[in-house]
Design a protein around this motif. Structure first.
Motif, PDB file in Angstrom:
ATOM      1  N   SER A  22       1.377  -1.262  -0.263  1.00 41.21           N
ATOM      2  CA  SER A  22      -0.104  -0.222  -0.327  1.00 41.21           C
ATOM      3  C   SER A  22       0.511   1.618   0.272  1.00 41.21           C
ATOM      4  O   SER A  22       1.914   1.020   0.562  1.00 41.21           O
ATOM      5  CB  SER A  22      -0.939   0.218   1.103  1.00 41.21           C
ATOM      6  OG  SER A  22      -0.252   0.417   2.086  1.00 41.21           O
ATOM      7  N   PRO A  23       0.387   2.606  -0.296  1.00 42.53           N
ATOM      8  CA  PRO A  23       1.002   3.704  -0.776  1.00 42.53           C
ATOM      9  C   PRO A  23       1.877   3.801   0.551  1.00 42.53           C
ATOM     10  O   PRO A  23       2.335   4.171   1.137  1.00 42.53           O
ATOM     11  CB  PRO A  23       0.490   5.164  -1.427  1.00 42.53           C
ATOM     12  CG  PRO A  23      -0.994   3.855  -1.972  1.00 42.53           C
ATOM     13  CD  PRO A  23      -0.841   1.993  -1.541  1.00 42.53           C
ATOM     14  N   TYR A  39      -0.680   5.502  -7.635  1.00 43.38           N
ATOM     15  CA  TYR A  39      -1.806   4.254  -6.991  1.00 43.38           C
ATOM     16  C   TYR A  39      -3.089   4.112  -8.761  1.00 43.38           C
ATOM     17  O   TYR A  39      -3.072   5.273  -8.327  1.00 43.38           O
ATOM     18  CB  TYR A  39      -1.987   4.862  -5.768  1.00 43.38           C
ATOM     19  CG  TYR A  39      -3.381   4.459  -4.987  1.00 43.38           C
ATOM     20  CD1 TYR A  39      -3.188   2.949  -4.726  1.00 43.38           C
ATOM     21  CD2 TYR A  39      -3.675   5.218  -4.055  1.00 43.38           C
ATOM     22  CE1 TYR A  39      -4.183   2.173  -4.130  1.00 43.38           C
ATOM     23  CE2 TYR A  39      -5.325   4.097  -3.948  1.00 43.38           C
ATOM     24  CZ  TYR A  39      -5.022   2.959  -4.162  1.00 43.38           C
ATOM     25  OH  TYR A  39      -6.220   2.529  -3.106  1.00 43.38           O
ATOM     26  N   GLN A  47      -5.164   5.187   0.804  1.00 44.56           N
ATOM     27  CA  GLN A  47      -3.993   5.351   0.338  1.00 44.56           C
ATOM     28  C   GLN A  47      -3.914   6.460  -1.314  1.00 44.56           C
ATOM     29  O   GLN A  47      -2.354   7.017  -0.946  1.00 44.56           O
ATOM     30  CB  GLN A  47      -4.207   4.240  -0.283  1.00 44.56           C
ATOM     31  CG  GLN A  47      -4.762   3.356   0.387  1.00 44.56           C
ATOM     32  CD  GLN A  47      -3.068   2.804   1.469  1.00 44.56           C
ATOM     33  OE1 GLN A  47      -2.554   3.317   1.201  1.00 44.56           O
ATOM     34  NE2 GLN A  47      -3.660   2.343   2.505  1.00 44.56           N
ATOM     35  N   THR A  48      -4.505   7.152  -1.422  1.00 41.53           N
ATOM     36  CA  THR A  48      -4.735   7.864  -2.171  1.00 41.53           C
ATOM     37  C   THR A  48      -4.516   9.698  -1.818  1.00 41.53           C
ATOM     38  O   THR A  48      -3.573  10.371  -1.897  1.00 41.53           O
ATOM     39  CB  THR A  48      -6.795   8.681  -2.477  1.00 41.53           C
ATOM     40  OG1 THR A  48      -7.049   7.446  -3.588  1.00 41.53           O
ATOM     41  CG2 THR A  48      -6.485   9.540  -3.153  1.00 41.53           C
ATOM     42  N   SER A  56      -0.509   9.303  -2.018  1.00 37.61           N
ATOM     43  CA  SER A  56      -0.144   9.359  -3.017  1.00 37.61           C
ATOM     44  C   SER A  56       0.097  10.551  -3.708  1.00 37.61           C
ATOM     45  O   SER A  56      -0.488  11.405  -3.067  1.00 37.61           O
ATOM     46  CB  SER A  56      -1.168   8.388  -4.057  1.00 37.61           C
ATOM     47  OG  SER A  56      -0.723   7.120  -3.507  1.00 37.61           O
TER      48      SER A  56
END
Ligand SMILES: Cc1ncc(COP(=O)(O)OP(=O)(O)O)c(N)n1
Ligand SMILES: Cc1ncsc1CCOP(=O)(O)O
Ligand SMILES: [Mg+2]
Length: 211
Positions: free
Chosen positions: A94-95, A111, A123-124, A127
């Motif tokens: 995962s980021p 991502y 996660q977004t 990124s």
């Protein structure tokens, strides 16, 4: 929170296999001469040793042209070659985890977006750019979920300010409409790796983006 700007418009995603019998380093060099701004090495069927060897060769070349090299999926390879960044999707590390790794925390993290709900996740948030994956169905990658289309790009554009990298069956004939829908950057495999003249293909795509 994004750490790195992503000021790139034409993104080559390359593998040896996608270069249809040609030397991938020569294809990459021609693509950079034609105007590619950033390159991702995506070796889905290589061992880590073989992936690493290819990445070491490629980064010598990308450094020569001051083009950032992004590594697909493989943390070990990205760290060992001191790549500019790494691209991951929902089945990868995962980021958030990548941001915690000392050798990657300051690097470009890309991502893939396959579901709208991802736009709200952490996660977004960590990124640097989002891969709209895929915009159109493509034979190059068939294990995909959502075919976003132009409407999908427009929707995502309204929901995030992150740089958007469009990928999936992008070519000279649809490049401009994909940009007009809200993409910041176009990522291609076949349109350059499979072109008879990769330098010309990159040059034409870049011109289409800049038109
Ligand atoms: C720029 C860019 N966008 C999306 C992808 C797809 O990544 P992922 O979903 O992890 O799939 P694989 O490439 O690992 O098969 C990408 N590679 N690059
Ligand atoms: C790696 C990847 N991720 C989403 S689609 C894709 C492949 C894009 O390949 P092409 O440009 O040949 O359609
Ligand atoms: Mg992946």
């Amino acid at each position: 929170m994004s750490l790195n700007p992503f000021p790139y418009q034409l993104y080559l995603v390359i593998s040896e296999a996608d270069c249809v019998g040609r030397n991938f380093l020569q294809v990459a060099e021609q693509a950079m001469l034609g105007g590619v701004d950033v390159i991702q090495l995506r070796e889905k069927n290589s061992s880590t040793d073989s992936f690493l060897a290819k990445a070491q060769q490629l980064i010598e070349l990308t450094d020569k042209y001051s083009v950032p090299l992004i590594i697909n999926d493989n943390i070990q390879v990205a760290e060992k070659v001191d790549a500019a960044g790494i691209h991951v999707g929902n089945s990868d590390a995962s980021p958030v985890y990548l941001r915690q790794r000392p050798l990657l925390h300051h690097k470009i993290i890309g991502y893939s977006i396959e579901y709208l709900s991802q736009l709200d996740n952490e996660q977004t948030a960590v990124s640097d750019y989002l891969g709209i994956s895929p915009v159109f169905r493509t034979d190059t990658k068939t294990d995909t979920i959502t075919e976003w289309g132009l409407e999908g790009i427009k929707t995502i554009r309204q929901l995030t300010e992150k740089p958007l990298v469009a990928i999936g069956h992008i070519h000279l004939g649809n490049a401009k409409e994909v940009m007009n829908a809200g993409a910041d950057c176009l990522a291609v495999v076949s349109a350059i790796c499979g072109a008879p003249d990769p330098q010309k293909a990159a040059y034409q795509l870049k011109n289409e983006i800049l038109k």
